[in-house]
Write an enzyme that holds these catalytic residues in place. Structure first.
Site, PDB file in Angstrom:
ATOM      1  N   HIS A 116      17.162  21.839 -22.496  1.00  0.00           N
ATOM      2  CA  HIS A 116      16.270  22.978 -22.691  1.00  0.00           C
ATOM      3  C   HIS A 116      16.292  23.814 -21.429  1.00  0.00           C
ATOM      4  O   HIS A 116      16.344  23.285 -20.334  1.00  0.00           O
ATOM      5  CB  HIS A 116      14.840  22.498 -22.986  1.00  0.00           C
ATOM      6  CG  HIS A 116      14.009  23.544 -23.631  1.00  0.00           C
ATOM      7  ND1 HIS A 116      13.356  24.510 -22.914  1.00  0.00           N
ATOM      8  CD2 HIS A 116      13.767  23.807 -24.944  1.00  0.00           C
ATOM      9  CE1 HIS A 116      12.732  25.306 -23.759  1.00  0.00           C
ATOM     10  NE2 HIS A 116      12.969  24.916 -24.994  1.00  0.00           N
ATOM     11  N   ASP A 144      13.918  19.861 -31.521  1.00  0.00           N
ATOM     12  CA  ASP A 144      14.784  19.728 -32.697  1.00  0.00           C
ATOM     13  C   ASP A 144      15.326  18.316 -32.894  1.00  0.00           C
ATOM     14  O   ASP A 144      15.895  18.013 -33.931  1.00  0.00           O
ATOM     15  CB  ASP A 144      15.966  20.709 -32.582  1.00  0.00           C
ATOM     16  CG  ASP A 144      15.492  22.149 -32.716  1.00  0.00           C
ATOM     17  OD1 ASP A 144      14.590  22.375 -33.533  1.00  0.00           O
ATOM     18  OD2 ASP A 144      16.017  23.013 -32.007  1.00  0.00           O
TER      19      ASP A 144
HETATM   20  N1  ACO Z   1      24.820  17.974 -24.261  1.00  0.00           N
HETATM   21  C1  ACO Z   1      25.648  17.818 -23.190  1.00  0.00           C
HETATM   22  N2  ACO Z   1      25.596  18.563 -22.064  1.00  0.00           N
HETATM   23  C2  ACO Z   1      24.658  19.531 -22.026  1.00  0.00           C
HETATM   24  C3  ACO Z   1      23.766  19.751 -23.078  1.00  0.00           C
HETATM   25  C4  ACO Z   1      23.869  18.937 -24.227  1.00  0.00           C
HETATM   26  N3  ACO Z   1      23.034  19.119 -25.276  1.00  0.00           N
HETATM   27  N4  ACO Z   1      22.938  20.779 -22.766  1.00  0.00           N
HETATM   28  C5  ACO Z   1      23.312  21.184 -21.533  1.00  0.00           C
HETATM   29  N5  ACO Z   1      24.355  20.424 -21.080  1.00  0.00           N
HETATM   30  C6  ACO Z   1      24.989  20.519 -19.769  1.00  0.00           C
HETATM   31  C7  ACO Z   1      25.892  21.735 -19.660  1.00  0.00           C
HETATM   32  O1  ACO Z   1      27.222  21.423 -20.011  1.00  0.00           O
HETATM   33  C8  ACO Z   1      25.752  22.104 -18.196  1.00  0.00           C
HETATM   34  O2  ACO Z   1      26.533  21.208 -17.437  1.00  0.00           O
HETATM   35  P1  ACO Z   1      27.239  21.727 -16.058  1.00  0.00           P
HETATM   36  O3  ACO Z   1      26.122  22.135 -15.168  1.00  0.00           O
HETATM   37  O4  ACO Z   1      28.025  20.553 -15.578  1.00  0.00           O
HETATM   38  O5  ACO Z   1      28.099  22.887 -16.464  1.00  0.00           O
HETATM   39  C9  ACO Z   1      24.290  21.784 -17.868  1.00  0.00           C
HETATM   40  O6  ACO Z   1      23.938  20.739 -18.801  1.00  0.00           O
HETATM   41  C10 ACO Z   1      23.337  22.971 -18.039  1.00  0.00           C
HETATM   42  O7  ACO Z   1      23.526  23.521 -19.361  1.00  0.00           O
HETATM   43  P2  ACO Z   1      23.397  25.037 -19.715  1.00  0.00           P
HETATM   44  O8  ACO Z   1      24.163  25.296 -20.966  1.00  0.00           O
HETATM   45  O9  ACO Z   1      23.710  25.885 -18.508  1.00  0.00           O
HETATM   46  O10 ACO Z   1      21.833  25.135 -19.983  1.00  0.00           O
HETATM   47  P3  ACO Z   1      21.082  26.325 -20.687  1.00  0.00           P
HETATM   48  O11 ACO Z   1      19.713  26.319 -20.153  1.00  0.00           O
HETATM   49  O12 ACO Z   1      21.873  27.583 -20.584  1.00  0.00           O
HETATM   50  O13 ACO Z   1      21.099  25.911 -22.248  1.00  0.00           O
HETATM   51  C11 ACO Z   1      20.520  24.800 -24.258  1.00  0.00           C
HETATM   52  C12 ACO Z   1      20.035  25.280 -22.875  1.00  0.00           C
HETATM   53  C13 ACO Z   1      21.170  25.965 -25.006  1.00  0.00           C
HETATM   54  C14 ACO Z   1      19.297  24.336 -25.050  1.00  0.00           C
HETATM   55  C15 ACO Z   1      21.533  23.655 -24.090  1.00  0.00           C
HETATM   56  O14 ACO Z   1      20.920  22.566 -23.439  1.00  0.00           O
HETATM   57  C16 ACO Z   1      22.157  23.204 -25.426  1.00  0.00           C
HETATM   58  O15 ACO Z   1      23.146  23.787 -25.852  1.00  0.00           O
HETATM   59  N6  ACO Z   1      21.561  22.147 -26.092  1.00  0.00           N
HETATM   60  C17 ACO Z   1      22.025  21.720 -27.389  1.00  0.00           C
HETATM   61  C18 ACO Z   1      21.487  22.646 -28.479  1.00  0.00           C
HETATM   62  C19 ACO Z   1      20.014  22.477 -28.720  1.00  0.00           C
HETATM   63  O16 ACO Z   1      19.496  21.385 -28.880  1.00  0.00           O
HETATM   64  N7  ACO Z   1      19.296  23.615 -28.797  1.00  0.00           N
HETATM   65  C20 ACO Z   1      17.878  23.656 -29.110  1.00  0.00           C
HETATM   66  C21 ACO Z   1      17.073  24.039 -27.898  1.00  0.00           C
HETATM   67  S1  ACO Z   1      15.340  24.018 -28.282  1.00  0.00           S
HETATM   68  C22 ACO Z   1      15.124  25.427 -29.176  1.00  0.00           C
HETATM   69  O17 ACO Z   1      15.740  26.440 -28.938  1.00  0.00           O
HETATM   70  C23 ACO Z   1      14.239  25.416 -30.255  1.00  0.00           C
END
Ligand code: ACO
Length: 419
Positions: free
Chosen positions: A297, A354
């Protein structure tokens, strides 16, 4: 008032500092471009406050979520969704008279114009219910073309009817009309599950679970879909078109669409013999393109309080319904392994709202492609309250700037001379 100093090209500038009621600090850079000629660059808006808002407070480090000052845990325990909707939109919990009037308004406005049935009939039965819902919410502006305060209640009242009709269309069953003798959530369950072939008794446990889920989804300050709502609304398009834009933004798998993706991921793991460790490893592999859906998140870096409530609720609801879902076991194992893994610990990745909501929706008999529609129904009062706050506050049109990185000026090349 404290100020922040900026030194740019050796020149010093001062900007006011704004402090919120919970001590959040922001540097007001509204005059930045005027006085320095520069803008800020913050791709993905990780550090950008886009508005002042009195609706929802989140402290992501401490796992705190409050609507209008009330902790989410207390609202989840004591309130109904209809009360929470009133609270978000009008800023106070309704008293008994206000609540009775609110319920009545929602019930009496729940019918949609009969002609809208033709729009549903024109949709393909394989259309995703989010495509249908967003289109139908836009189409409400055809039936209610004028901007009136009543549109708020119309939208909230008619959205469950539109959502239930989109579901009935997708499964090829006859539409069930709304009933004014039922509560908001009972009526929705009735429109979803009853059939002309016999009576449908609404199980109390379904009604309670639905209230809980909708309350937990009701607002979440400036996330992707809410920012969309504020941005689209800032152009003064109708409330219906504004909210339809929010519904579309929510649909994405990185946002509200993740609830559908979580179940599809758990099903994939189940088909693969339940080998959750393999998928935790895959999520850690940068090139794999695979993420643990329902994890991570932008704001919560400790735990998502909604996920904590839902994890508990998932056990209780499944038990009350007598449902044994192997996916719940896989989800719990996946969570345990991920939370002990250095990759997830380092990046502060925890289950989000979620992760467990889909398990509950599934146990309730709601099909996977309806999960994000359920989220949208819950988020509706939040979007409306954010839209209303912006409009009442006279918000300017949203118009970010950019740092241009393309070609500088060059002469037009006639077709015959192009490579
Ligand atoms: N699984 C594996 N790795 C992850 C995940 C994940 N679910 N989420 C983030 N990471 C990693 C990224 O690869 C990144 O790694 P790095 O720093 O080595 O490059 C680091 O964690 C940071 O991730 P970002 O994508 O920069 O984080 P951001 O804040 O932009 O994205 C998000 C947040 C979109 C929720 C992301 O965590 C994700 O894609 N999660 C899966 C989808 C999800 O569950 N979405 C629902 C969110 S809640 C809602 O909107 C209702």
């Amino acid at each position: 008032m404290s100020t922040a100093k900026l030194i740019l090209d050796g020149k010093e500038y001062e900007f006011p500092v704004v402090v919120g009621s919970e001590g959040e600090v922001g540097i007001d850079i509204a005059k930045l471009r005027d006085v320095t000629g520069a803008i800020t660059l913050d791709e993905g808006y990780g550090n950008t406050g886009s508005c002042r808002s009195a609706i929802t407070f989140i402290d992501g480090d401490r796992g705190i979520l409050r609507y209008r000052g009330y902790p989410i845990e207390e609202l989840a325990r004591h309130a109904t969704f209809v009360e929470v909707a009133y609270l978000l939109i009008y800023g106070k919990l309704p008293n008994a008279t206000e609540l009775a009037r609110w319920r009545e308004q929602l019930a009496t406005n729940s019918l949609i114009h009969e002609s809208m049935k033709h729009f549903f009939e024109g949709c393909s039965h394989v259309a995703h219910p989010m495509a249908v819902l967003s289109s139908m919410v836009t189409m409400l502006s055809a039936c209610h073309p004028h901007e009136e305060p009543e549109n708020i209640v119309r939208l909230l009242a008619k959205a469950p009817t539109l959502a239930a009709f989109s579901y009935k269309k997708s499964v090829g069953q006859p539409f069930v009309y709304p009933r004014t003798d039922l509560s908001y959530t009972e009526n929705f369950l009735n429109m979803l599950f009853s059939l002309p072939t016999g009576p449908y008794e609404i199980p109390k446990v379904l009604d309670q679970a639905l209230n809980l889920l909708l309350i937990l989804h009701a607002d979440h300050e400036q996330n992707c879909s809410t920012s969309t709502v504020r941005m689209v609304g800032s152009g003064h398009v109708s409330l219906f078109a504004t909210i339809a834009a929010g519904i579309c933004a929510l649909w994405g798998p990185r946002h509200g669409g993740a609830n559908q993706e979580v179940i599809e991921m758990l099903e994939l793991i189940a088909r693969d013999g339940g080998n959750y460790r393999k998928y935790v490893d895959l999520a850690k592999e940068k090139g794999s393109g695979f993420r643990l859906m329902g994890f991570g998140h932008r704001v919560y870096k400790n735990f998502d309080p909604r996920a904590k409530i839902l994890k508990k609720a998932a056990d209780a609801v499944l038990e009350k319904l007598g449902v044994e879902d192997p996916l719940l076991e896989i989800a719990k194992n996946l969570e345990k392994v991920a939370l002990e893994d250095e990759f997830f610990i380092e990046r502060k990745l925890y289950p989000n709202v979620d992760f467990y909501s889909g398990i509950i929706y599934r146990a309730m008999g709601i099909p996977t492609n309806m999960f994000t529609v359920m989220f949208a129904l819950g988020r509706l009062p939040g979007w409306i309250s954010q839209w209303k706050e912006a409009r009442d506050g006279g918000a300017r049109i949203s118009r970010p700037r950019q740092i241009y990185i393309g070609e500088t000026q060059r002469p037009y090349v006639p077709l015959a001379e192009r490579a």
